[in-house]
Design a protein around this motif. Structure first.
Motif, PDB file in Angstrom:
ATOM      1  N   TYR A   1     -12.403  -0.823   4.241  1.00 22.71           N
ATOM      2  CA  TYR A   1     -11.149  -0.086   4.073  1.00 22.71           C
ATOM      3  C   TYR A   1     -10.577  -0.414   2.703  1.00 22.71           C
ATOM      4  O   TYR A   1     -10.825  -1.479   2.154  1.00 22.71           O
ATOM      5  CB  TYR A   1     -10.120  -0.493   5.133  1.00 22.71           C
ATOM      6  CG  TYR A   1     -10.491  -0.117   6.540  1.00 22.71           C
ATOM      7  CD1 TYR A   1     -11.182  -1.008   7.364  1.00 22.71           C
ATOM      8  CD2 TYR A   1     -10.149   1.130   7.054  1.00 22.71           C
ATOM      9  CE1 TYR A   1     -11.525  -0.662   8.659  1.00 22.71           C
ATOM     10  CE2 TYR A   1     -10.497   1.485   8.352  1.00 22.71           C
ATOM     11  CZ  TYR A   1     -11.174   0.583   9.141  1.00 22.71           C
ATOM     12  OH  TYR A   1     -11.515   0.926  10.420  1.00 22.71           O
TER      13      TYR A   1
ATOM     14  N   GLN B   1       0.957   1.144   1.413  1.00 18.25           N
ATOM     15  CA  GLN B   1       0.253   2.084   2.285  1.00 18.25           C
ATOM     16  C   GLN B   1      -0.551   1.327   3.339  1.00 18.25           C
ATOM     17  O   GLN B   1      -0.898   0.161   3.158  1.00 18.25           O
ATOM     18  CB  GLN B   1      -0.710   2.963   1.473  1.00 18.25           C
ATOM     19  CG  GLN B   1      -0.049   3.763   0.380  1.00 18.25           C
ATOM     20  CD  GLN B   1       0.880   4.817   0.923  1.00 18.25           C
ATOM     21  OE1 GLN B   1       0.542   5.526   1.868  1.00 18.25           O
ATOM     22  NE2 GLN B   1       2.068   4.909   0.348  1.00 18.25           N
ATOM     23  N   GLY B   2      -0.859   2.014   4.424  1.00 20.28           N
ATOM     24  CA  GLY B   2      -1.778   1.440   5.387  1.00 20.28           C
ATOM     25  C   GLY B   2      -3.201   1.516   4.861  1.00 20.28           C
ATOM     26  O   GLY B   2      -3.492   2.263   3.920  1.00 20.28           O
ATOM     27  N   PRO B   3      -4.118   0.750   5.439  1.00 20.22           N
ATOM     28  CA  PRO B   3      -5.513   0.816   5.010  1.00 20.22           C
ATOM     29  C   PRO B   3      -6.091   2.217   5.195  1.00 20.22           C
ATOM     30  O   PRO B   3      -5.724   2.936   6.116  1.00 20.22           O
ATOM     31  CB  PRO B   3      -6.209  -0.186   5.937  1.00 20.22           C
ATOM     32  CG  PRO B   3      -5.130  -1.105   6.404  1.00 20.22           C
ATOM     33  CD  PRO B   3      -3.903  -0.251   6.501  1.00 20.22           C
TER      34      PRO B   3
ATOM     35  N   MET C   1      -6.477  -3.397  -2.586  1.00 18.01           N
ATOM     36  CA  MET C   1      -7.062  -4.431  -1.735  1.00 18.01           C
ATOM     37  C   MET C   1      -8.206  -3.782  -0.966  1.00 18.01           C
ATOM     38  O   MET C   1      -8.019  -2.728  -0.360  1.00 18.01           O
ATOM     39  CB  MET C   1      -6.013  -4.977  -0.772  1.00 18.01           C
ATOM     40  CG  MET C   1      -6.549  -5.978   0.225  1.00 18.01           C
ATOM     41  SD  MET C   1      -6.831  -7.582  -0.530  1.00 18.01           S
ATOM     42  CE  MET C   1      -5.181  -8.264  -0.412  1.00 18.01           C
TER      43      MET C   1
ATOM     44  N   GLN D   1      -6.779  -0.522   0.658  1.00 16.30           N
ATOM     45  CA  GLN D   1      -5.337  -0.477   0.873  1.00 16.30           C
ATOM     46  C   GLN D   1      -4.620  -0.594  -0.460  1.00 16.30           C
ATOM     47  O   GLN D   1      -4.826  -1.553  -1.205  1.00 16.30           O
ATOM     48  CB  GLN D   1      -4.884  -1.607   1.803  1.00 16.30           C
ATOM     49  CG  GLN D   1      -3.418  -1.522   2.183  1.00 16.30           C
ATOM     50  CD  GLN D   1      -3.027  -2.588   3.166  1.00 16.30           C
ATOM     51  OE1 GLN D   1      -3.638  -3.658   3.214  1.00 16.30           O
ATOM     52  NE2 GLN D   1      -2.007  -2.323   3.966  1.00 16.30           N
TER      53      GLN D   1
END
Lengths: 114, 111
Positions: free
Chosen positions: A35, A41-43, A89, A37
């Motif tokens: 994922y 924000q969300g992943p 990330m 990120q």
């Protein structure tokens, strides 16, 4: 069980360079997910593996991105010709793959492209 | 593809208050995840639930499958509960898919 580990924790690179991240899932887990990120924000899903087979890729994964899981254990995510927009990330997660099995996340690799 | 909406986006409360975070999704699912993310990135799975209610310590998660809605409650909130709480559902509803995540609720509990 040492959990999901990711390496490195932080990576700073110059635009145009290639980077590679590693994820070691929980040993008996056959599903592995990547994922991304960004701040606030969300992943966002990138791709996932069932053992060594890459089963799905998100449209976020341009041709500069590639992921492998050659022996069905650890996985690598490579970004070629990095751009500043790749700064984020990068999270890895694993699961047993059984129906509704929970995900276990690593601590992520924070990439900064300057 | 499942769409996930969380509310509120940001929540600041005083220690001891009862906290509610909401999550709605668009496609029927097999299970919904509540996750906690602390500064520095680590994500911890709090709950995975497919019906009814689950409780773990001061945390309670409920889900209404018919309404496609879930709530996460924190009782007797404490500053150490300060984190981002994220709701996630399978992409297309199935049980072993990758997840679609909400944007998260940034919770701050002030002493």
């Amino acid at each position: 069980d040492t959990g999901v580990s990711q390496d490195p924790r932080h990576k700073i690179t110059k635009r145009g360079q290639n980077v590679t991240f590693r994820c070691d899932p929980i040993s008996e887990h056959n599903r592995l997910y990547w994922y991304r990120q960004t701040l606030g924000q969300g992943p966002e899903f990138l791709t996932y593996f069932q053992n060594e087979a890459q089963l799905e890729k998100s449209r976020l994964l341009s041709d500069r991105f590639s992921a492998e899981r050659p022996k069905g254990s650890f996985s690598t995510l490579e970004i070629q010709r990095t751009e500043q927009g790749d700064s984020a990330m990068y999270l890895c997660a694993s699961s047993s793959g059984r129906y509704n099995s929970p995900l276990h996340f690593g601590n992520g690799t924070r990439l900064t492209v300057t | 593809k499942n769409e996930v909406e969380q509310s509120p986006q940001n929540l600041t409360a005083q220690e001891g208050e009862f906290i509610t975070i909401n999550c709605s999704y668009s496609v029927g699912i097999s299970a919904l995840h509540w996750l906690q993310q602390h500064p520095g990135g680590g994500i911890v799975s709090l709950f995975m639930l497919s019906s009814g209610k689950k409780k773990h310590g001061r945390l309670i998660a409920t889900i209404n499958i018919q309404e496609k809605h879930s709530s996460l409650h924190i009782t007797a909130s404490h500053p150490r509960d300060s984190a981002v709480y994220i709701c996630a559902v399978p992409h297309s509803g199935g049980g072993a898919d990758g997840l679609t995540f909400g944007k998260g609720t940034h919770l701050i509990i002030q002493p």
